[in-house]
Design an enzyme around this catalytic site. Sequence first.
Site, mmCIF file in Angstrom:
data_model
loop_
_atom_site.group_PDB
_atom_site.id
_atom_site.type_symbol
_atom_site.label_atom_id
_atom_site.label_comp_id
_atom_site.label_asym_id
_atom_site.label_seq_id
_atom_site.Cartn_x
_atom_site.Cartn_y
_atom_site.Cartn_z
ATOM 1 N N CYS A 30 0.861 -1.198 0.000
ATOM 2 C CA CYS A 30 0.000 0.000 0.000
ATOM 3 C C CYS A 30 0.893 1.243 0.000
ATOM 4 O O CYS A 30 0.794 2.123 0.856
ATOM 5 C CB CYS A 30 -0.944 0.019 1.193
ATOM 6 S SG CYS A 30 -1.791 -1.562 1.492
ATOM 7 N N ALA A 38 1.621 3.814 -2.257
ATOM 8 C CA ALA A 38 1.405 5.133 -2.869
ATOM 9 C C ALA A 38 1.111 6.190 -1.793
ATOM 10 O O ALA A 38 0.485 5.861 -0.786
ATOM 11 C CB ALA A 38 0.259 5.056 -3.869
ATOM 12 N N PRO A 39 1.614 7.422 -1.986
ATOM 13 C CA PRO A 39 2.295 7.977 -3.164
ATOM 14 C C PRO A 39 3.807 7.784 -3.203
ATOM 15 O O PRO A 39 4.471 8.322 -4.091
ATOM 16 C CB PRO A 39 1.947 9.463 -3.066
ATOM 17 C CG PRO A 39 1.870 9.716 -1.598
ATOM 18 C CD PRO A 39 1.306 8.467 -0.991
ATOM 19 N N GLY A 40 4.369 7.056 -2.237
ATOM 20 C CA GLY A 40 5.778 6.694 -2.337
ATOM 21 C C GLY A 40 6.712 7.398 -1.374
ATOM 22 O O GLY A 40 7.935 7.248 -1.474
ATOM 23 N N LYS A 64 7.239 6.856 1.897
ATOM 24 C CA LYS A 64 7.975 5.900 2.732
ATOM 25 C C LYS A 64 8.871 5.012 1.864
ATOM 26 O O LYS A 64 9.941 4.586 2.292
ATOM 27 C CB LYS A 64 6.988 5.068 3.555
ATOM 28 C CG LYS A 64 6.127 5.919 4.502
ATOM 29 C CD LYS A 64 5.134 5.071 5.278
ATOM 30 C CE LYS A 64 4.161 5.912 6.078
ATOM 31 N NZ LYS A 64 3.214 6.663 5.230
ATOM 32 N N ASP A 117 0.951 -1.471 -4.806
ATOM 33 C CA ASP A 117 -0.285 -0.734 -4.574
ATOM 34 C C ASP A 117 -1.309 -1.192 -5.600
ATOM 35 O O ASP A 117 -0.955 -1.632 -6.697
ATOM 36 C CB ASP A 117 -0.062 0.780 -4.682
ATOM 37 C CG ASP A 117 -1.096 1.568 -3.876
ATOM 38 O OD1 ASP A 117 -0.784 1.954 -2.728
ATOM 39 O OD2 ASP A 117 -2.207 1.780 -4.388
ATOM 40 N N ASP A 121 1.582 0.015 5.377
ATOM 41 C CA ASP A 121 0.891 1.274 5.666
ATOM 42 C C ASP A 121 -0.574 1.022 5.311
ATOM 43 O O ASP A 121 -1.013 1.266 4.191
ATOM 44 C CB ASP A 121 1.507 2.389 4.815
ATOM 45 C CG ASP A 121 1.017 3.760 5.229
ATOM 46 O OD1 ASP A 121 0.179 3.836 6.143
ATOM 47 O OD2 ASP A 121 1.452 4.768 4.631
ATOM 48 N N CYS A 166 -2.577 5.947 9.690
ATOM 49 C CA CYS A 166 -2.736 7.365 10.075
ATOM 50 C C CYS A 166 -4.110 7.523 10.726
ATOM 51 O O CYS A 166 -4.835 8.469 10.464
ATOM 52 C CB CYS A 166 -2.548 8.300 8.882
ATOM 53 S SG CYS A 166 -3.617 7.952 7.472
#
Length: 420
Positions: A240, A242-244, A246, A263, A308, A361
């Site tokens: 998972c 995106a957007p990259g 990490k 992703d 994530d 998050c």
Amino acid sequence: MENNTRLVALDAICSVVLDKRSLSSFEYPNPDDTLAKSLVFGTIRFYHQLNDIVTDLLNHSLEKDDLDIHCLMLLGAYQILYSKVAIHASIFETVDTLNFLDKTWAKGLVNAILRQIDRDKNALLKQTHYSHPTWMVKKIKQNYPDDFQQIFTQNNTQAPMTLRVHPKFSAEDYQQSLANENIQSSKLDVAPQALVLDKPASVYSLPDFDSGACYVQDGSAQLAASLLTPQGSDRILDACCAPGGKTTHLHELAPDSSIVALDSDSERLERVEQNIQRFNIKNIEIIEGNAQQQDWWNGELFDKILLDAPCSATGVIRRHPDIKLLRKPKDIKNLVSLQAQILANLWQMLKPGGVLLYATCSILKAENEEQITQFLESHQDAEEIKINLDWGIDTSVGRQQLPSHNFDGFYYAKLQKRVE
């Protein structure tokens, strides 16, 4: 120009309130129209309070075809109560927008409502209103009986802009480069590559941004890569991804590792590709696939996995205030189920002795410590590695950061697969 700004702002507000579209999917005719964006974010941020105020003042609800007028009154109410726009301009420009909607018949109504809000301004601002949906207020109060005030307050403020400085620069040197451009910043002890800007700035004003000198990433998110402790020879899965953000950070810390960036969203994967190109990275393989399935996997086990996980995003409401309008209670149940599926699936791809870092998050316990507690109970080969950071609060499993001045709400749990 002013009228066009209000019209653009109204269009964005209606897309969220009436069409249930995310703010990130709205395209501004002029991307540099900072006033339009601030009006949109402010109105959506305080939507629940503004909606209660306007609804109370209306003698009767508007027809379905005229709900854009209701949204226009919310926009006007936000300007009067919270923005720095002069009151007379707020009212005049908002009422004048009705010319563009071909609804001049509503001018008297909108003008009367906004003038009443102006008269009641001090009393309205003294009222306690969390400006969150009722179900979310209840859930957050249940989860954090001692901290909910801080959470609601932070969720209704603008988040800071934080940079992750590339390790080829020292954070101190880059901080000086920013200062030379009149961009002031401060460091974060827990995230050595982080600089929090005093005021948001255009990325185009950041020194050497195009060549990969820095990446815009919240301090909480910057902890993921270092918590996973990537090594040179590691085979790493960023699920998972995106957007990259990490993904590229993992590369910075272990440039000789082998990274698979997974992703399911092809459009978001394009952003990963753009970031990889901007940083000129060669050791990342992008794969489109679902993390709860295995049809994309070649069977080779991973040393490290960063998950994530898809989540309610309740820790980043200040960055995405539309979450308060778009997220529904049933979404939490569905997300918890999806997270459990992904966790169980990816665990099979981890080498014995390997480490999986679970991240969200979210601030909801069902998605975080309760999710990981359940996973540990059902997987005898899994054990927790304690996270010892001066960050967040220690929970029954993992660590939880609540939204705070310098950090988004975030959760981490570090799991190791036992060697048989």
